[in-house]
Design a protein around this motif. Structure first.
Motif, PDB file in Angstrom:
ATOM      1  N   ARG A 152       0.774  -1.280   0.112  1.00 63.11           N
ATOM      2  CA  ARG A 152       0.069   0.004  -0.040  1.00 63.11           C
ATOM      3  C   ARG A 152       0.920   1.053  -0.032  1.00 63.11           C
ATOM      4  O   ARG A 152       2.004   1.306   0.466  1.00 63.11           O
ATOM      5  CB  ARG A 152      -0.922  -0.066   1.242  1.00 63.11           C
ATOM      6  CG  ARG A 152      -1.810   1.097   1.303  1.00 63.11           C
ATOM      7  CD  ARG A 152      -2.829   0.927   2.314  1.00 63.11           C
ATOM      8  NE  ARG A 152      -3.724   2.119   2.673  1.00 63.11           N
ATOM      9  CZ  ARG A 152      -4.973   2.414   3.274  1.00 63.11           C
ATOM     10  NH1 ARG A 152      -5.071   1.433   4.198  1.00 63.11           N
ATOM     11  NH2 ARG A 152      -5.641   3.689   3.051  1.00 63.11           N
ATOM     12  N   ASN A 153       0.370   2.233  -0.504  1.00 63.31           N
ATOM     13  CA  ASN A 153       1.035   3.575  -0.843  1.00 63.31           C
ATOM     14  C   ASN A 153       1.156   4.142   0.756  1.00 63.31           C
ATOM     15  O   ASN A 153       0.413   3.982   1.337  1.00 63.31           O
ATOM     16  CB  ASN A 153       0.307   4.651  -1.534  1.00 63.31           C
ATOM     17  CG  ASN A 153       0.507   4.656  -2.921  1.00 63.31           C
ATOM     18  OD1 ASN A 153       1.267   3.684  -3.291  1.00 63.31           O
ATOM     19  ND2 ASN A 153      -0.471   5.141  -3.899  1.00 63.31           N
ATOM     20  N   GLY A 154       2.355   4.704   0.963  1.00 63.47           N
ATOM     21  CA  GLY A 154       2.534   5.307   2.327  1.00 63.47           C
ATOM     22  C   GLY A 154       2.709   4.200   3.519  1.00 63.47           C
ATOM     23  O   GLY A 154       2.536   4.728   4.728  1.00 63.47           O
ATOM     24  N   SER A 155       2.964   2.920   3.308  1.00 66.09           N
ATOM     25  CA  SER A 155       2.990   2.004   4.325  1.00 66.09           C
ATOM     26  C   SER A 155       4.165   2.517   5.043  1.00 66.09           C
ATOM     27  O   SER A 155       4.156   2.016   6.211  1.00 66.09           O
ATOM     28  CB  SER A 155       2.839   0.801   4.029  1.00 66.09           C
ATOM     29  OG  SER A 155       1.921   0.339   3.251  1.00 66.09           O
ATOM     30  N   GLY A 156       5.083   3.221   4.686  1.00 59.53           N
ATOM     31  CA  GLY A 156       6.433   3.523   5.393  1.00 59.53           C
ATOM     32  C   GLY A 156       7.250   2.494   5.514  1.00 59.53           C
ATOM     33  O   GLY A 156       8.674   2.602   5.040  1.00 59.53           O
ATOM     34  N   SER A 157       7.125   1.165   5.741  1.00 63.48           N
ATOM     35  CA  SER A 157       7.702  -0.133   5.773  1.00 63.48           C
ATOM     36  C   SER A 157       7.025  -1.458   5.276  1.00 63.48           C
ATOM     37  O   SER A 157       5.912  -1.622   5.536  1.00 63.48           O
ATOM     38  CB  SER A 157       8.315  -0.262   7.277  1.00 63.48           C
ATOM     39  OG  SER A 157       9.064  -1.498   7.144  1.00 63.48           O
ATOM     40  N   ASN A 158       7.842  -1.985   4.499  1.00 60.95           N
ATOM     41  CA  ASN A 158       7.219  -3.472   4.038  1.00 60.95           C
ATOM     42  C   ASN A 158       7.086  -4.395   5.065  1.00 60.95           C
ATOM     43  O   ASN A 158       5.948  -5.254   5.099  1.00 60.95           O
ATOM     44  CB  ASN A 158       8.050  -3.929   3.024  1.00 60.95           C
ATOM     45  CG  ASN A 158       8.228  -3.434   1.628  1.00 60.95           C
ATOM     46  OD1 ASN A 158       7.405  -2.709   1.145  1.00 60.95           O
ATOM     47  ND2 ASN A 158       9.377  -3.945   1.029  1.00 60.95           N
ATOM     48  N   ALA A 159       7.371  -4.019   6.227  1.00 62.44           N
ATOM     49  CA  ALA A 159       7.254  -4.828   7.378  1.00 62.44           C
ATOM     50  C   ALA A 159       5.653  -4.707   8.032  1.00 62.44           C
ATOM     51  O   ALA A 159       5.305  -5.425   8.688  1.00 62.44           O
ATOM     52  CB  ALA A 159       8.223  -4.605   8.514  1.00 62.44           C
ATOM     53  N   ALA A 160       5.142  -3.583   7.632  1.00 57.65           N
ATOM     54  CA  ALA A 160       3.886  -3.647   8.181  1.00 57.65           C
ATOM     55  C   ALA A 160       2.812  -4.445   7.616  1.00 57.65           C
ATOM     56  O   ALA A 160       1.688  -4.582   8.302  1.00 57.65           O
ATOM     57  CB  ALA A 160       3.426  -1.908   7.913  1.00 57.65           C
ATOM     58  N   GLY A 161       3.084  -4.813   6.411  1.00 59.68           N
ATOM     59  CA  GLY A 161       2.159  -5.831   5.817  1.00 59.68           C
ATOM     60  C   GLY A 161       0.703  -5.324   5.121  1.00 59.68           C
ATOM     61  O   GLY A 161      -0.279  -6.024   5.073  1.00 59.68           O
ATOM     62  N   SER A 177       6.605  -9.598  10.828  1.00 62.19           N
ATOM     63  CA  SER A 177       7.909  -9.088  10.523  1.00 62.19           C
ATOM     64  C   SER A 177       8.784 -10.085  10.002  1.00 62.19           C
ATOM     65  O   SER A 177       9.007 -10.994  11.057  1.00 62.19           O
ATOM     66  CB  SER A 177       8.654  -7.930  11.314  1.00 62.19           C
ATOM     67  OG  SER A 177       9.579  -7.369  10.839  1.00 62.19           O
ATOM     68  N   ASP A 178       9.346 -10.183   9.099  1.00 62.20           N
ATOM     69  CA  ASP A 178      10.760 -10.936   8.506  1.00 62.20           C
ATOM     70  C   ASP A 178      11.580 -10.268   7.747  1.00 62.20           C
ATOM     71  O   ASP A 178      11.350 -10.207   6.632  1.00 62.20           O
ATOM     72  CB  ASP A 178       9.932 -12.228   7.809  1.00 62.20           C
ATOM     73  CG  ASP A 178      10.849 -13.334   7.532  1.00 62.20           C
ATOM     74  OD1 ASP A 178      11.981 -13.354   7.898  1.00 62.20           O
ATOM     75  OD2 ASP A 178      10.457 -14.224   6.550  1.00 62.20           O
ATOM     76  N   ASP A 179      12.914 -10.112   8.102  1.00 64.51           N
ATOM     77  CA  ASP A 179      13.830  -9.499   7.508  1.00 64.51           C
ATOM     78  C   ASP A 179      13.406  -8.374   6.644  1.00 64.51           C
ATOM     79  O   ASP A 179      13.465  -8.238   5.464  1.00 64.51           O
ATOM     80  CB  ASP A 179      14.520 -10.565   6.629  1.00 64.51           C
ATOM     81  CG  ASP A 179      15.910 -10.143   5.954  1.00 64.51           C
ATOM     82  OD1 ASP A 179      16.503  -9.402   6.512  1.00 64.51           O
ATOM     83  OD2 ASP A 179      16.057 -10.754   4.969  1.00 64.51           O
ATOM     84  N   ASN A 225       5.112 -18.146   6.364  1.00 66.36           N
ATOM     85  CA  ASN A 225       5.356 -17.839   4.992  1.00 66.36           C
ATOM     86  C   ASN A 225       4.345 -18.528   4.233  1.00 66.36           C
ATOM     87  O   ASN A 225       4.531 -19.041   2.996  1.00 66.36           O
ATOM     88  CB  ASN A 225       6.633 -18.002   4.597  1.00 66.36           C
ATOM     89  CG  ASN A 225       7.895 -17.123   5.015  1.00 66.36           C
ATOM     90  OD1 ASN A 225       8.203 -16.092   4.155  1.00 66.36           O
ATOM     91  ND2 ASN A 225       8.040 -17.251   6.302  1.00 66.36           N
ATOM     92  N   THR A 226       3.079 -18.391   4.717  1.00 65.84           N
ATOM     93  CA  THR A 226       2.014 -19.061   3.719  1.00 65.84           C
ATOM     94  C   THR A 226       1.437 -18.369   2.687  1.00 65.84           C
ATOM     95  O   THR A 226       1.082 -16.891   2.972  1.00 65.84           O
ATOM     96  CB  THR A 226       0.976 -19.518   4.914  1.00 65.84           C
ATOM     97  OG1 THR A 226       0.611 -18.498   5.465  1.00 65.84           O
ATOM     98  CG2 THR A 226       1.434 -20.377   5.887  1.00 65.84           C
ATOM     99  N   THR A 227       1.294 -18.786   1.556  1.00 64.24           N
ATOM    100  CA  THR A 227       0.737 -17.968   0.615  1.00 64.24           C
ATOM    101  C   THR A 227      -0.173 -19.213  -0.181  1.00 64.24           C
ATOM    102  O   THR A 227       0.113 -20.431  -0.146  1.00 64.24           O
ATOM    103  CB  THR A 227       1.854 -17.244  -0.562  1.00 64.24           C
ATOM    104  OG1 THR A 227       2.565 -18.498  -0.965  1.00 64.24           O
ATOM    105  CG2 THR A 227       2.362 -16.321   0.161  1.00 64.24           C
ATOM    106  N   CYS A 228      -1.027 -18.901  -1.126  1.00 64.18           N
ATOM    107  CA  CYS A 228      -1.723 -19.691  -1.989  1.00 64.18           C
ATOM    108  C   CYS A 228      -2.198 -19.462  -3.454  1.00 64.18           C
ATOM    109  O   CYS A 228      -2.009 -18.119  -3.802  1.00 64.18           O
ATOM    110  CB  CYS A 228      -2.922 -20.117  -1.235  1.00 64.18           C
ATOM    111  SG  CYS A 228      -4.218 -18.889  -1.054  1.00 64.18           S
ATOM    112  N   ALA A 229      -2.376 -20.353  -4.284  1.00 62.70           N
ATOM    113  CA  ALA A 229      -2.937 -20.139  -5.822  1.00 62.70           C
ATOM    114  C   ALA A 229      -4.101 -20.939  -5.658  1.00 62.70           C
ATOM    115  O   ALA A 229      -4.274 -22.080  -5.111  1.00 62.70           O
ATOM    116  CB  ALA A 229      -1.934 -20.315  -6.641  1.00 62.70           C
ATOM    117  N   ILE A 230      -4.890 -20.866  -6.746  1.00 61.63           N
ATOM    118  CA  ILE A 230      -6.063 -21.721  -6.794  1.00 61.63           C
ATOM    119  C   ILE A 230      -6.015 -22.092  -8.288  1.00 61.63           C
ATOM    120  O   ILE A 230      -5.897 -21.316  -9.198  1.00 61.63           O
ATOM    121  CB  ILE A 230      -7.343 -21.209  -6.511  1.00 61.63           C
ATOM    122  CG1 ILE A 230      -7.498 -20.841  -4.974  1.00 61.63           C
ATOM    123  CG2 ILE A 230      -8.705 -22.009  -7.137  1.00 61.63           C
ATOM    124  CD1 ILE A 230      -8.588 -20.142  -4.544  1.00 61.63           C
TER     125      ILE A 230
END
Length: 319
Positions: A78-87, A134-136, A173-178
């Protein structure tokens, strides 16, 4: 960004070119004629959308395609999140020609490495990572979530609109695709020592009785992970980096096919789709179904920082 397919062989390539314009204007068929075969990763690629703006101006992290309603969904930090760590993520709904149709914000979900979509009646339900930690310097999901697309809505990890799933205890680190050809959910996860892919019937996940149909390790040494998709018995893994001094054009973008039944790496090939793009970072994969025939799609980010653009290319040839 991220740290991280019975149809004639040659006939599919011609079919892909012939239906491209139609696919851009109308919803695709909901299911493939069959999920036999696998994609030839050395076949040429065709453009689906080219340098389109998303709702926010950051790099597209991944995307998915609603083959019933004819829409593309992308996700980005998201724009303006400041850090990727925010998610914090921005979800954009696009037409098949790349026009913005709506958006949502997802607060604290993760990094958006890969997402899936489940059409249901007139609605579309997105499947994403959630409960990011948060992860690295980034954020990574620890569970999966299903939610209905509602234009303009902002969701947090505690929103009642979410249904959450923990398919493997302790997985991170869970992600998914269908896979739209089989209605299976493919989850990529970290088991504490390696990344793996687990395959489930989507109906079993939703009913609370998830028993993996397959569970295989991700091959090692592929490079920077950037997304995945599945068609039938095979998963397709996207890796690579943005252009730069250490990675000049045509870049190090590769697609690898993985047999989900055995864990065997079947094919690996460099992709030069969109090689003229500036920046050109590989981002996300999806399966599109057009007139019963499947397309293996990959995403590319381009443009300047603060004004990133999204492109999607596809392959059609099966072996």
């Amino acid at each position: 960004m991220t740290l991280h397919g019975p149809v004639t062989r040659r006939g599919l390539l011609k079919l892909g070119a012939g239906v491209a314009a139609t696919a851009a204007l109308a919803p695709a068929a909901a299911t493939a004629a069959g999920a036999a075969g696998r994609f030839d990763l050395t076949a040429p690629s065709t453009s689906l959308i080219w340098k389109k703006a998303l709702y926010d101006e950051t790099v597209m992290q991944s995307f998915t395609i609603d083959n019933v309603h004819g829409h593309i969904y992308t996700v980005q930090v998201r724009n303006g999140s400041g850090s990727n760590a925010a998610g914090h993520l921005c979800l954009t709904k696009l037409s098949l020609t790349g026009a913005i149709l709506g958006h949502m914000y997802l607060q604290g979900f993760g990094h958006g490495v890969q997402i899936g979509v489940e059409p249901s009646g007139a609605a579309a339900y997105l499947w994403t990572e959630t409960d990011g930690v948060s992860d690295d310097g980034s954020s990574r999901g620890t569970r999966l979530a299903r939610f209905k697309f509602v234009n303009g809505q902002t969701l947090t990890t505690s929103s009642t609109a979410l249904t959450k799933y923990t398919l493997i205890a302790g997985a991170t680190n869970t992600t998914c695709a269908i896979d739209p050809s089989t209605d299976r959910l493919i989850m990529r996860y970290w088991d504490g020592s390696a990344f793996r892919f687990a395959v489930y019937a989507l109906s079993a996940v939703k009913s609370g009785t998830p028993e993996p149909l397959h569970d295989v390790a991700q091959p090692s040494g592929l490079g920077t992970f950037q997304g995945y998709a599945a068609y039938g018995d095979f998963a397709y893994i996207l890796t690579g980096n943005a252009y730069g001094d250490a990675n000049p054009a045509p870049g190090n973008t590769y697609v690898t096919s993985l047999d989900l039944r055995t864990g065997q790496q079947i094919q690996r090939a460099r992709s030069v789709a969109g090689k003229s793009l500036d920046y050109r970072e590989p981002e996300g994969m999806a399966i599109q179904i057009v007139s019963g025939a499947p397309r293996l799609c990959l995403g590319l980010a381009s443009g300047l920082s603060g004004a990133r653009l999204a492109s999607i290319f596809y392959k059609t040839e099966l072996v």
